[in-house]
Design a protein around this motif. Structure first.
Motif, PDB file in Angstrom:
ATOM      1  N   ASN A 210      97.196  -3.737  81.265  1.00 58.62           N
ATOM      2  CA  ASN A 210      97.976  -4.520  82.229  1.00 58.62           C
ATOM      3  C   ASN A 210      98.796  -5.637  81.598  1.00 58.62           C
ATOM      4  O   ASN A 210      99.605  -6.268  82.285  1.00 58.62           O
ATOM      5  CB  ASN A 210      97.054  -5.141  83.287  1.00 58.62           C
ATOM      6  CG  ASN A 210      96.605  -4.120  84.303  1.00 58.62           C
ATOM      7  OD1 ASN A 210      97.338  -3.197  84.627  1.00 58.62           O
ATOM      8  ND2 ASN A 210      95.388  -4.269  84.798  1.00 58.62           N
ATOM      9  N   VAL A 211      98.591  -5.895  80.326  1.00 57.27           N
ATOM     10  CA  VAL A 211      99.313  -6.974  79.636  1.00 57.27           C
ATOM     11  C   VAL A 211     100.046  -6.373  78.444  1.00 57.27           C
ATOM     12  O   VAL A 211      99.467  -5.578  77.693  1.00 57.27           O
ATOM     13  CB  VAL A 211      98.339  -8.078  79.170  1.00 57.27           C
ATOM     14  CG1 VAL A 211      99.068  -9.118  78.325  1.00 57.27           C
ATOM     15  CG2 VAL A 211      97.669  -8.736  80.364  1.00 57.27           C
ATOM     16  N   ARG A 222     107.398 -12.647  74.032  1.00 59.26           N
ATOM     17  CA  ARG A 222     107.213 -12.706  75.484  1.00 59.26           C
ATOM     18  C   ARG A 222     105.998 -11.884  75.878  1.00 59.26           C
ATOM     19  O   ARG A 222     105.789 -10.792  75.352  1.00 59.26           O
ATOM     20  CB  ARG A 222     108.464 -12.199  76.213  1.00 59.26           C
ATOM     21  CG  ARG A 222     109.704 -13.082  75.990  1.00 59.26           C
ATOM     22  CD  ARG A 222     110.958 -12.352  76.448  1.00 59.26           C
ATOM     23  NE  ARG A 222     112.158 -13.188  76.409  1.00 59.26           N
ATOM     24  CZ  ARG A 222     112.910 -13.377  75.329  1.00 59.26           C
ATOM     25  NH1 ARG A 222     112.585 -12.790  74.176  1.00 59.26           N
ATOM     26  NH2 ARG A 222     113.998 -14.130  75.383  1.00 59.26           N
ATOM     27  N   ILE A 223     105.224 -12.410  76.831  1.00 60.36           N
ATOM     28  CA  ILE A 223     104.042 -11.726  77.336  1.00 60.36           C
ATOM     29  C   ILE A 223     104.262 -11.420  78.814  1.00 60.36           C
ATOM     30  O   ILE A 223     104.600 -12.311  79.601  1.00 60.36           O
ATOM     31  CB  ILE A 223     102.774 -12.590  77.192  1.00 60.36           C
ATOM     32  CG1 ILE A 223     102.625 -13.104  75.753  1.00 60.36           C
ATOM     33  CG2 ILE A 223     101.539 -11.805  77.619  1.00 60.36           C
ATOM     34  CD1 ILE A 223     102.410 -12.036  74.719  1.00 60.36           C
ATOM     35  N   PHE A 224     104.070 -10.168  79.185  1.00 50.86           N
ATOM     36  CA  PHE A 224     104.244  -9.729  80.573  1.00 50.86           C
ATOM     37  C   PHE A 224     102.922  -9.183  81.118  1.00 50.86           C
ATOM     38  O   PHE A 224     102.090  -8.660  80.363  1.00 50.86           O
ATOM     39  CB  PHE A 224     105.296  -8.623  80.665  1.00 50.86           C
ATOM     40  CG  PHE A 224     106.670  -9.034  80.240  1.00 50.86           C
ATOM     41  CD1 PHE A 224     107.570  -9.577  81.154  1.00 50.86           C
ATOM     42  CD2 PHE A 224     107.091  -8.865  78.922  1.00 50.86           C
ATOM     43  CE1 PHE A 224     108.844  -9.945  80.764  1.00 50.86           C
ATOM     44  CE2 PHE A 224     108.360  -9.237  78.525  1.00 50.86           C
ATOM     45  CZ  PHE A 224     109.245  -9.784  79.446  1.00 50.86           C
ATOM     46  N   LYS A 230     105.568  -3.669  89.530  1.00 55.10           N
ATOM     47  CA  LYS A 230     106.486  -4.615  88.899  1.00 55.10           C
ATOM     48  C   LYS A 230     105.728  -5.423  87.850  1.00 55.10           C
ATOM     49  O   LYS A 230     104.512  -5.306  87.706  1.00 55.10           O
ATOM     50  CB  LYS A 230     107.118  -5.543  89.933  1.00 55.10           C
ATOM     51  CG  LYS A 230     106.129  -6.473  90.624  1.00 55.10           C
ATOM     52  CD  LYS A 230     106.845  -7.419  91.580  1.00 55.10           C
ATOM     53  CE  LYS A 230     105.860  -8.405  92.197  1.00 55.10           C
ATOM     54  NZ  LYS A 230     106.535  -9.395  93.072  1.00 55.10           N
ATOM     55  N   CYS A 231     106.457  -6.233  87.108  1.00 59.85           N
ATOM     56  CA  CYS A 231     105.851  -7.070  86.076  1.00 59.85           C
ATOM     57  C   CYS A 231     106.322  -8.503  86.235  1.00 59.85           C
ATOM     58  O   CYS A 231     107.387  -8.765  86.796  1.00 59.85           O
ATOM     59  CB  CYS A 231     106.231  -6.576  84.678  1.00 59.85           C
ATOM     60  SG  CYS A 231     105.819  -4.856  84.348  1.00 59.85           S
ATOM     61  N   GLU A 232     105.525  -9.423  85.724  1.00 59.14           N
ATOM     62  CA  GLU A 232     105.913 -10.826  85.688  1.00 59.14           C
ATOM     63  C   GLU A 232     105.727 -11.345  84.277  1.00 59.14           C
ATOM     64  O   GLU A 232     104.752 -10.995  83.605  1.00 59.14           O
ATOM     65  CB  GLU A 232     105.073 -11.657  86.665  1.00 59.14           C
ATOM     66  CG  GLU A 232     105.392 -11.393  88.123  1.00 59.14           C
ATOM     67  CD  GLU A 232     104.660 -12.347  89.055  1.00 59.14           C
ATOM     68  OE1 GLU A 232     103.916 -13.210  88.530  1.00 59.14           O
ATOM     69  OE2 GLU A 232     104.823 -12.230  90.274  1.00 59.14           O
ATOM     70  N   LYS A 277      97.788 -18.662  84.127  1.00 57.11           N
ATOM     71  CA  LYS A 277      98.816 -18.125  85.019  1.00 57.11           C
ATOM     72  C   LYS A 277      98.188 -17.431  86.223  1.00 57.11           C
ATOM     73  O   LYS A 277      98.700 -17.474  87.327  1.00 57.11           O
ATOM     74  CB  LYS A 277      99.701 -17.130  84.246  1.00 57.11           C
ATOM     75  CG  LYS A 277     100.652 -17.797  83.265  1.00 57.11           C
ATOM     76  CD  LYS A 277     101.830 -18.408  83.982  1.00 57.11           C
ATOM     77  CE  LYS A 277     102.858 -18.931  83.004  1.00 57.11           C
ATOM     78  NZ  LYS A 277     104.044 -19.468  83.679  1.00 57.11           N
ATOM     79  N   GLN A 278      97.074 -16.771  85.968  1.00 55.41           N
ATOM     80  CA  GLN A 278      96.397 -16.074  87.061  1.00 55.41           C
ATOM     81  C   GLN A 278      95.871 -17.063  88.098  1.00 55.41           C
ATOM     82  O   GLN A 278      95.909 -16.814  89.289  1.00 55.41           O
ATOM     83  CB  GLN A 278      95.250 -15.228  86.503  1.00 55.41           C
ATOM     84  CG  GLN A 278      95.723 -14.016  85.714  1.00 55.41           C
ATOM     85  CD  GLN A 278      94.589 -13.293  85.028  1.00 55.41           C
ATOM     86  OE1 GLN A 278      93.513 -13.837  84.841  1.00 55.41           O
ATOM     87  NE2 GLN A 278      94.834 -12.054  84.640  1.00 55.41           N
ATOM     88  N   LYS A 279      95.384 -18.234  87.615  1.00 53.39           N
ATOM     89  CA  LYS A 279      94.826 -19.226  88.522  1.00 53.39           C
ATOM     90  C   LYS A 279      95.904 -20.049  89.210  1.00 53.39           C
ATOM     91  O   LYS A 279      95.757 -20.460  90.354  1.00 53.39           O
ATOM     92  CB  LYS A 279      93.884 -20.150  87.751  1.00 53.39           C
ATOM     93  CG  LYS A 279      92.638 -19.451  87.237  1.00 53.39           C
ATOM     94  CD  LYS A 279      91.792 -20.397  86.405  1.00 53.39           C
ATOM     95  CE  LYS A 279      90.554 -19.673  85.858  1.00 53.39           C
ATOM     96  NZ  LYS A 279      89.756 -20.568  84.988  1.00 53.39           N
ATOM     97  N   SER A 280      97.011 -20.312  88.488  1.00 50.39           N
ATOM     98  CA  SER A 280      98.081 -21.157  89.021  1.00 50.39           C
ATOM     99  C   SER A 280      99.437 -20.490  88.851  1.00 50.39           C
ATOM    100  O   SER A 280     100.174 -20.800  87.915  1.00 50.39           O
ATOM    101  CB  SER A 280      98.082 -22.514  88.295  1.00 50.39           C
ATOM    102  OG  SER A 280      96.834 -23.134  88.399  1.00 50.39           O
ATOM    103  N   PRO A 281      99.756 -19.524  89.718  1.00 50.27           N
ATOM    104  CA  PRO A 281     101.041 -18.851  89.587  1.00 50.27           C
ATOM    105  C   PRO A 281     102.192 -19.833  89.770  1.00 50.27           C
ATOM    106  O   PRO A 281     102.164 -20.689  90.642  1.00 50.27           O
ATOM    107  CB  PRO A 281     101.020 -17.814  90.731  1.00 50.27           C
ATOM    108  CG  PRO A 281     100.010 -18.333  91.701  1.00 50.27           C
ATOM    109  CD  PRO A 281      98.994 -19.074  90.894  1.00 50.27           C
ATOM    110  N   THR A 282     103.205 -19.705  88.911  1.00 50.50           N
ATOM    111  CA  THR A 282     104.357 -20.606  88.975  1.00 50.50           C
ATOM    112  C   THR A 282     105.509 -19.954  89.704  1.00 50.50           C
ATOM    113  O   THR A 282     105.629 -18.739  89.750  1.00 50.50           O
ATOM    114  CB  THR A 282     104.807 -20.986  87.562  1.00 50.50           C
ATOM    115  OG1 THR A 282     105.106 -19.786  86.843  1.00 50.50           O
ATOM    116  CG2 THR A 282     103.725 -21.743  86.832  1.00 50.50           C
TER     117      THR A 282
END
Length: 358
Positions: A210-211, A222-224, A230-232, A277-282
């Motif tokens: 997934n990463v 860059r890490i997605f 979709k991807c972020e 990022k998982q805990k605090s999505p921007t």
């Protein structure tokens, strides 16, 4: 200090791969292919006719002596115990192949080429099952996602990164790395700073599937994260002062190797940033529509300039290796039970670095 494996090639080495049994293979310019043992001893050598560069090699997991190698527009299947006798070969790409990827079921082989196309070869029927054509320039790297045998990611010199599902002939998701460059251009610049285009050279998928990471000519890593269809982008940082030619996740971890045209090799631990990022999505800021651009294949003497304040941002490398040569290929693998970094560069030697516990 590294150990050098010598005597296997007379030309710069372009690609590396290792089998689960400890065998290694390297491909070089001029059609050279060599098999190695864990001690760096030569097991076999061959040279393909036509002298096309060997650009990608990949071992089968289920049959550790079976090796796939791309040279020119051809994919050859070989047994490393008798390299000079080709078991099979396929000519399904119209232009030079840059990268091969084998899915976990080992029934599908992806080959990305200079036309931007990705051919999906069904190894059971020995026929092309899909032809993925969305990159508008050279497709430099492709990788099947672990645990998802019908899903893969790709990147190219059109600055695009794509997520594919082979049930469809079109990508599920596309991002253009030029958008990041457009944002940077709006910020403060140092006098004479050069903004290298974000030509995407390499992708690597973590074992979780997934990463994934992408390395580009602008020096950024860059890490997605894949979120369904979709991807972020989870993370983006200045990894190198020149283009990032290679990224490689170590097995069963979020430890990432990166290698650049600046001769540096770095090890990053991106796990904490992914968890944050998982805990605090921007929220994602509005991005301007990028202009179209076309670029040629990566040159040997590409250059860029970055400011010191843009160095690595929030993340710092856990390990820095001043390799000194432009990195052509990076491989993290276990040799005699110890995690090791193998490096191919502009020389005819393989450099071997022991990787201590980090």
């Amino acid at each position: 200090m590294s150990v050098k494996w010598t005597g296997g090639h007379s030309s710069p080495i372009l690609c590396l791969n290792a089998s689960k049994e400890g065998l290694l293979a390297s491909g070089a310019e001029g059609g050279e292919l060599t098999a190695w043992g864990e001690d760096g001893n030569l097991l076999g050598h061959t040279q393909f006719p036509g002298a096309d560069d060997v650009t990608s090699v990949i071992f089968s997991s289920s049959c550790p002596t079976k090796l796939f190698a791309s040279h020119g527009e051809t994919i050859s299947v070989l047994d490393v115990r008798a390299l000079k006798a080709c078991v099979d070969h396929f000519h399904v790409n119209e232009e030079e192949i840059n990268c091969l990827s084998l899915n976990e079921n080992e029934n599908l082989l992806a080959s990305a080429d200079d036309s931007g196309a990705i051919k999906i070869l069904d190894l059971e029927s020995k026929k092309v099952s899909r032809s993925l054509k969305r990159h508008s320039n050279i497709c430099s790297s492709v990788a099947f996602r672990p645990q998802r045998p019908l899903s893969l990611v790709s990147c190219g010199l059109d600055m695009q990164v794509m997520l594919w599902n082979l049930q469809k002939a079109r990508p599920l998701w596309i991002t253009n790395l030029e958008e990041d460059k457009a944002e940077e251009a709006e910020g403060p610049q140092s006098p004479g700073q050069l903004l290298n285009p974000a030509l995407a050279h390499s992708v690597s998928v973590a074992s979780c599937g997934n990463v994934f990471s992408c390395g580009a000519e602008d020096g950024k890593v860059r890490i997605f994260k894949v979120m369904g269809i979709k991807c972020e982008q989870e993370l983006g940082f200045r990894g190198h002062s020149l283009g990032v030619s290679q990224v490689c996740f170590l097995p069963e971890s979020y430890l990432l190797l990166s290698g650049g045209n600046d001769g540096m090799i770095r090890l990053w631990d991106v796990s904490s940033e992914i968890e944050k990022k998982q805990k605090s999505p921007t929220k994602h800021p509005h991005r301007k529509k990028p202009k179209r651009a076309t670029f040629t294949k990566q040159g040997r003497n590409t250059s860029a300039s970055v400011t010191e304040q843009e160095d690595h941002g929030r993340i710092s490398p856990k390990l820095n290796i001043e390799h000194g040569e432009k990195v052509n290929w990076l491989l993290g693998t276990k040799i005699k039970g110890h995690q090791t970094i193998l490096v191919a560069d502009q020389t005819s030697c393989i450099s071997v670095y022991p990787l201590n516990e980090v």
